[in-house]
Design an enzyme around this catalytic site. Sequence first.
Site, mmCIF file in Angstrom:
data_model
loop_
_atom_site.group_PDB
_atom_site.id
_atom_site.type_symbol
_atom_site.label_atom_id
_atom_site.label_comp_id
_atom_site.label_asym_id
_atom_site.label_seq_id
_atom_site.Cartn_x
_atom_site.Cartn_y
_atom_site.Cartn_z
ATOM 1 N N LYS A 74 2.135 11.360 -3.014
ATOM 2 C CA LYS A 74 1.156 10.635 -3.824
ATOM 3 C C LYS A 74 0.212 11.596 -4.542
ATOM 4 O O LYS A 74 -0.248 11.310 -5.655
ATOM 5 C CB LYS A 74 0.360 9.683 -2.932
ATOM 6 C CG LYS A 74 -0.650 8.803 -3.661
ATOM 7 C CD LYS A 74 -1.275 7.815 -2.694
ATOM 8 C CE LYS A 74 -2.318 6.935 -3.342
ATOM 9 N NZ LYS A 74 -2.874 5.941 -2.396
ATOM 10 N N ASP A 90 0.872 -1.173 0.000
ATOM 11 C CA ASP A 90 0.000 0.000 0.000
ATOM 12 C C ASP A 90 0.906 1.219 0.000
ATOM 13 O O ASP A 90 1.540 1.534 1.002
ATOM 14 C CB ASP A 90 -0.896 0.002 1.240
ATOM 15 C CG ASP A 90 -1.702 1.291 1.369
ATOM 16 O OD1 ASP A 90 -2.150 1.601 2.497
ATOM 17 O OD2 ASP A 90 -1.860 2.011 0.360
#
Length: 586
Positions: free
Chosen positions: A72, A10
């Site tokens: 991100k 993740d």
Amino acid sequence: MMNDIIVGIDLGTTNSAIGVVDSGFPMLLADDGGKRIMPSAVWYGPSGEIEVGHKALRRRPIEGSRVITSVKRLMGRELSVEESESLGGKTAEQVSADILRELKRRAEWRLGKALTKAVITVPAYFHDGQRNATKRAGELAGWEVVRILNEPTAAALSYGLDQLGERSRVAVYDLGGGTFDLSILEMQDGVFQVLSTHGDTQLGGDDLDRVLAEKMIGLAGLEAASVGHDAWIRWRVEAERVKCALSERALETFAMPFFDGVNSFSREVTRVEFSEWIQPWVARTLSCCRRALSDARLESNEIDALVLVGGSSRIPVVRTAVESLFGRVADLSQHPDEAIALGATIQAGVISGAMKHLVLLDVTPLSLGIETLGGLMNVLIPRNTTIPCKAGELFTNAVHEQKAMRVRVLQGEREMARDNWELGIVDIPFKPAAKGQARIGVQLHIDENGILEVLARDVKTGIDQILTIRSSAVDVSDESVEKMVGDSVEHAFSDMAERIFTEAKLKAEELLPAVEQALELGRQWLSAKEIKTIETARAEVCQALLEKEPNSLKAAVQRLDTATEALAAKIVQQAMDEALDRQLSL
């Protein structure tokens, strides 16, 4: 590929994690400090040094401009001049690759072998450019990315929602640090299909931190636009701390000592206030939920399961609003910060064939754990965990020159060790070591027959002590389980108060002598006002210890910790400078 190990990753905005299927069961891999979750933060030093995770975050108060977080949000899209400058000459892919490289190092260290293949998760609404950027980051880090997996699918897998009935529909509400999405999935014949998804790549916990920080800056008589970059980071860090605290209690103090070198700011923030301030952002997520339902041509009562993932889903007002919209209680059986990584690990295991023979036989009726310093119950395997299962942590010695550690294995739901059932004891001898230097790994493993095996290892020597406890982990009468759970509910408040006090007392007993030593080392760097602030905070801790009031002691310890942050940073910097001077003189 069937014989290769494939890991699940993740790659999150705020935190990242990596896992692997071991003996047919998914598990997340911890670092050498026992932490499974790694902050998605990277520090780039002036001479090309790189630190990732917790180490990078610790540098943020004094070197904020060198620490990159929330990268991100910048993946696979055109960046503004300000965004490009924030990356310090790096690309978003390069920063993400450094995060993935650190996860690779951790996994290879844990497993003792080279790893090359990975499944990496992305938000369901990531476009091709963002997905390709994620894949390139993985390749830069040395991974062969065998699959890019949608985060809601990973979350559904981690919650075991592939075991629901035929044509089951699942809503996955994912509010992470920097991104949000709501996906509606339909499971048919063991396969998840995304019926609809709506989200916002620029909405997450970071925005809630910013709202709180800007509100506090305004109350301090300042304008957010006038606050310098490094100072702004300090306000944001404190806002994040207060945000997380308000998910656990109704009141928290926002404290910024000497925010401009002279003035300090402090204000109590209530959960109700914070909920009101972030309401517009919560409403934006609900709007996405409604659009996703509309696109899927479903009503909220047609959803069979609701799961919340992402750290910001812990915020009470968020959970209440989402449950109200869908008219059902959310499934909270998985850790919101670990669910996506666990799902990625499951998918990786399916691809590699490591989970082909998975059989679920039973669950643990009560939590299993060990006693830790202060007589606390440290749960390793929570109640209702499916077996076979295993979990472990790394512990250290609490006393200088300690020669052995006693591992007391417990079962039960109470906060204090004395109130739970003792299953067995393992004594681990080791060479006398300074406080915090010994490393003892403890793993609990329950096999498919309900046999509990306790493995305790001296990490330095590799010597193991093993205790086998047959059937006790699962062979418990319904009456005993019911009584234990009932007692835990009846004594919940008093148990938690005692735990809070014990943890705060341990922290205080560690902090007070450290503060005294720090003052001796660095008093010359402090103004009279700073010294008075620290000494006042130290006196408040001593008084709270005498009064034995849990929340007061916890708050006093936090104030002392905050008051000494700048001094601690100066002492660390001085030590680093001296070490560098010694190295250069050789």
